[in-house]
Motif scaffolding. Structure first.
Motif, PDB file in Angstrom:
ATOM      1  N   SER A   7      37.992  60.273  53.500  1.00  0.00           N
ATOM      2  CA  SER A   7      38.411  61.069  54.642  1.00  0.00           C
ATOM      3  C   SER A   7      39.935  61.082  54.633  1.00  0.00           C
ATOM      4  N   GLU A   8      40.504  61.721  55.609  1.00  0.00           N
ATOM      5  CA  GLU A   8      41.963  61.777  55.710  1.00  0.00           C
ATOM      6  C   GLU A   8      42.551  60.377  55.896  1.00  0.00           C
ATOM      7  N   ARG A   9      41.814  59.483  56.558  1.00  0.00           N
ATOM      8  CA  ARG A   9      42.325  58.150  56.903  1.00  0.00           C
ATOM      9  C   ARG A   9      41.857  57.027  55.981  1.00  0.00           C
ATOM     10  N   LEU A  10      40.800  57.274  55.211  1.00  0.00           N
ATOM     11  CA  LEU A  10      40.177  56.156  54.501  1.00  0.00           C
ATOM     12  C   LEU A  10      39.519  56.641  53.222  1.00  0.00           C
ATOM     13  N   GLU A  11      39.714  55.855  52.150  1.00  0.00           N
ATOM     14  CA  GLU A  11      39.004  56.109  50.899  1.00  0.00           C
ATOM     15  C   GLU A  11      38.351  54.812  50.446  1.00  0.00           C
ATOM     16  N   ILE A  12      37.037  54.879  50.238  1.00  0.00           N
ATOM     17  CA  ILE A  12      36.256  53.748  49.754  1.00  0.00           C
ATOM     18  C   ILE A  12      35.482  54.220  48.522  1.00  0.00           C
ATOM     19  N   PRO A  13      35.534  53.509  47.410  1.00  0.00           N
ATOM     20  CA  PRO A  13      36.311  52.286  47.203  1.00  0.00           C
ATOM     21  C   PRO A  13      37.805  52.576  47.130  1.00  0.00           C
ATOM     22  N   HIS A  14      38.597  51.526  47.366  1.00  0.00           N
ATOM     23  CA  HIS A  14      40.057  51.620  47.368  1.00  0.00           C
ATOM     24  C   HIS A  14      40.526  51.678  45.918  1.00  0.00           C
ATOM     25  N   GLN A  15      40.923  52.851  45.466  1.00  0.00           N
ATOM     26  CA  GLN A  15      41.214  53.088  44.053  1.00  0.00           C
ATOM     27  C   GLN A  15      42.379  52.255  43.514  1.00  0.00           C
ATOM     28  N   LYS A  16      43.471  52.186  44.259  1.00  0.00           N
ATOM     29  CA  LYS A  16      44.643  51.451  43.760  1.00  0.00           C
ATOM     30  C   LYS A  16      44.331  49.976  43.556  1.00  0.00           C
ATOM     31  N   HIS A  17      43.637  49.373  44.509  1.00  0.00           N
ATOM     32  CA  HIS A  17      43.337  47.949  44.378  1.00  0.00           C
ATOM     33  C   HIS A  17      42.322  47.689  43.264  1.00  0.00           C
ATOM     34  N   LEU A  18      41.371  48.573  43.094  1.00  0.00           N
ATOM     35  CA  LEU A  18      40.355  48.340  42.066  1.00  0.00           C
ATOM     36  C   LEU A  18      40.861  48.604  40.657  1.00  0.00           C
ATOM     37  N   PHE A  19      41.747  49.585  40.494  1.00  0.00           N
ATOM     38  CA  PHE A  19      42.056  50.044  39.140  1.00  0.00           C
ATOM     39  C   PHE A  19      43.521  49.974  38.732  1.00  0.00           C
ATOM     40  N   GLU A  20      44.453  49.827  39.667  1.00  0.00           N
ATOM     41  CA  GLU A  20      45.862  49.919  39.311  1.00  0.00           C
ATOM     42  C   GLU A  20      46.659  48.633  39.509  1.00  0.00           C
ATOM     43  N   ARG A  21      46.346  47.856  40.493  1.00  0.00           N
ATOM     44  CA  ARG A  21      47.179  46.710  40.849  1.00  0.00           C
ATOM     45  C   ARG A  21      46.644  45.422  40.215  1.00  0.00           C
ATOM     46  N   ASP A  22      47.462  44.815  39.371  1.00  0.00           N
ATOM     47  CA  ASP A  22      47.033  43.621  38.644  1.00  0.00           C
ATOM     48  C   ASP A  22      46.681  42.468  39.577  1.00  0.00           C
ATOM     49  N   PHE A  23      47.467  42.255  40.647  1.00  0.00           N
ATOM     50  CA  PHE A  23      47.160  41.143  41.546  1.00  0.00           C
ATOM     51  C   PHE A  23      45.800  41.343  42.220  1.00  0.00           C
ATOM     52  N   SER A  24      45.457  42.600  42.518  1.00  0.00           N
ATOM     53  CA  SER A  24      44.169  42.885  43.142  1.00  0.00           C
ATOM     54  C   SER A  24      43.026  42.558  42.194  1.00  0.00           C
ATOM     55  N   LYS A  25      43.192  42.910  40.938  1.00  0.00           N
ATOM     56  CA  LYS A  25      42.157  42.614  39.945  1.00  0.00           C
ATOM     57  C   LYS A  25      41.901  41.120  39.850  1.00  0.00           C
ATOM     58  N   ILE A  26      42.959  40.316  39.940  1.00  0.00           N
ATOM     59  CA  ILE A  26      42.808  38.856  39.905  1.00  0.00           C
ATOM     60  C   ILE A  26      42.003  38.390  41.117  1.00  0.00           C
ATOM     61  N   LEU A  27      42.386  38.855  42.298  1.00  0.00           N
ATOM     62  CA  LEU A  27      41.700  38.435  43.523  1.00  0.00           C
ATOM     63  C   LEU A  27      40.257  38.927  43.586  1.00  0.00           C
ATOM     64  N   LEU A  28      39.995  40.095  43.057  1.00  0.00           N
ATOM     65  CA  LEU A  28      38.682  40.731  43.203  1.00  0.00           C
ATOM     66  C   LEU A  28      37.695  40.396  42.089  1.00  0.00           C
ATOM     67  N   LYS A  29      38.131  39.683  41.066  1.00  0.00           N
ATOM     68  CA  LYS A  29      37.273  39.488  39.881  1.00  0.00           C
ATOM     69  C   LYS A  29      35.918  38.864  40.226  1.00  0.00           C
ATOM     70  N   ASP A  30      35.843  38.011  41.209  1.00  0.00           N
ATOM     71  CA  ASP A  30      34.579  37.372  41.589  1.00  0.00           C
ATOM     72  C   ASP A  30      33.934  38.004  42.829  1.00  0.00           C
ATOM     73  N   PHE A  31      34.513  39.094  43.313  1.00  0.00           N
ATOM     74  CA  PHE A  31      34.059  39.676  44.576  1.00  0.00           C
ATOM     75  C   PHE A  31      33.388  41.030  44.420  1.00  0.00           C
ATOM     76  N   ILE A  32      33.624  41.682  43.302  1.00  0.00           N
ATOM     77  CA  ILE A  32      33.095  43.049  43.121  1.00  0.00           C
ATOM     78  C   ILE A  32      31.912  43.013  42.166  1.00  0.00           C
TER      79      ILE A  32
END
Length: 138
Positions: free
Chosen positions: A113-138
């Motif tokens: 939507s205009e306010r929200l995108e799920i899944p959050h593309q930047k955190h899932l695919f672009e940001r290295d720190f997010s990939k570290i945090l999410l490795k056991d959560f997704i």
């Protein structure tokens, strides 16, 4: 009332970052959500903007009865309660923040939507720190 599995990422780079994250989790819990799992803290440099303040970040799995938009409104209210002034969507850029809470996934839902995108593309695919945090959560 059904419970939805949601992965959140939380970050803070102002004040006592760890306490800010713990307070945000407390407020999420007090809003009737169950916190199932929380990652270790991860210290990172700012991403996509320049700041001398480092970030402390965590990932968390929660179970909620809220819809995606209700959850977004709920976490944005927490951010404001905790003193966040500028939201990156409304200000058009990133800046230092007391708390930032992002919805990463919601029951495997694809939603935009205009306010929200799920899944959050930047955190899932672009940001290295997010990939570290999410490795056991997704």
């Amino acid at each position: 009332m059904s419970q939805h599995r949601v992965v959140l990422l939380l970050g803070s780079n102002l004040g006592d970052q760890k306490k800010n994250l713990e307070l945000a989790l407390q407020k999420i819990r007090e809003g009737g959500n169950e916190i199932s799992l929380t990652s270790d803290f991860l210290i990172t440099e700012p991403v996509e903007f320049v700041s001398s303040n480092i970030f402390c970040n965590i990932a968390s799995i929660i179970f909620t009865h809220l819809s995606p938009i209700q959850l977004l409104d709920f976490i944005k209210n927490i951010e404001v309660e905790m003193g966040r002034i500028n939201d990156s969507k409304s200000s058009g850029g990133y800046s230092d923040r007391i708390i930032d809470i992002d919805i990463i996934t919601y029951n495997g839902l694809n939603f935009k939507s205009e306010r929200l995108e799920i899944p959050h593309q930047k955190h899932l695919f672009e940001r290295d720190f997010s990939k570290i945090l999410l490795k056991d959560f997704i």
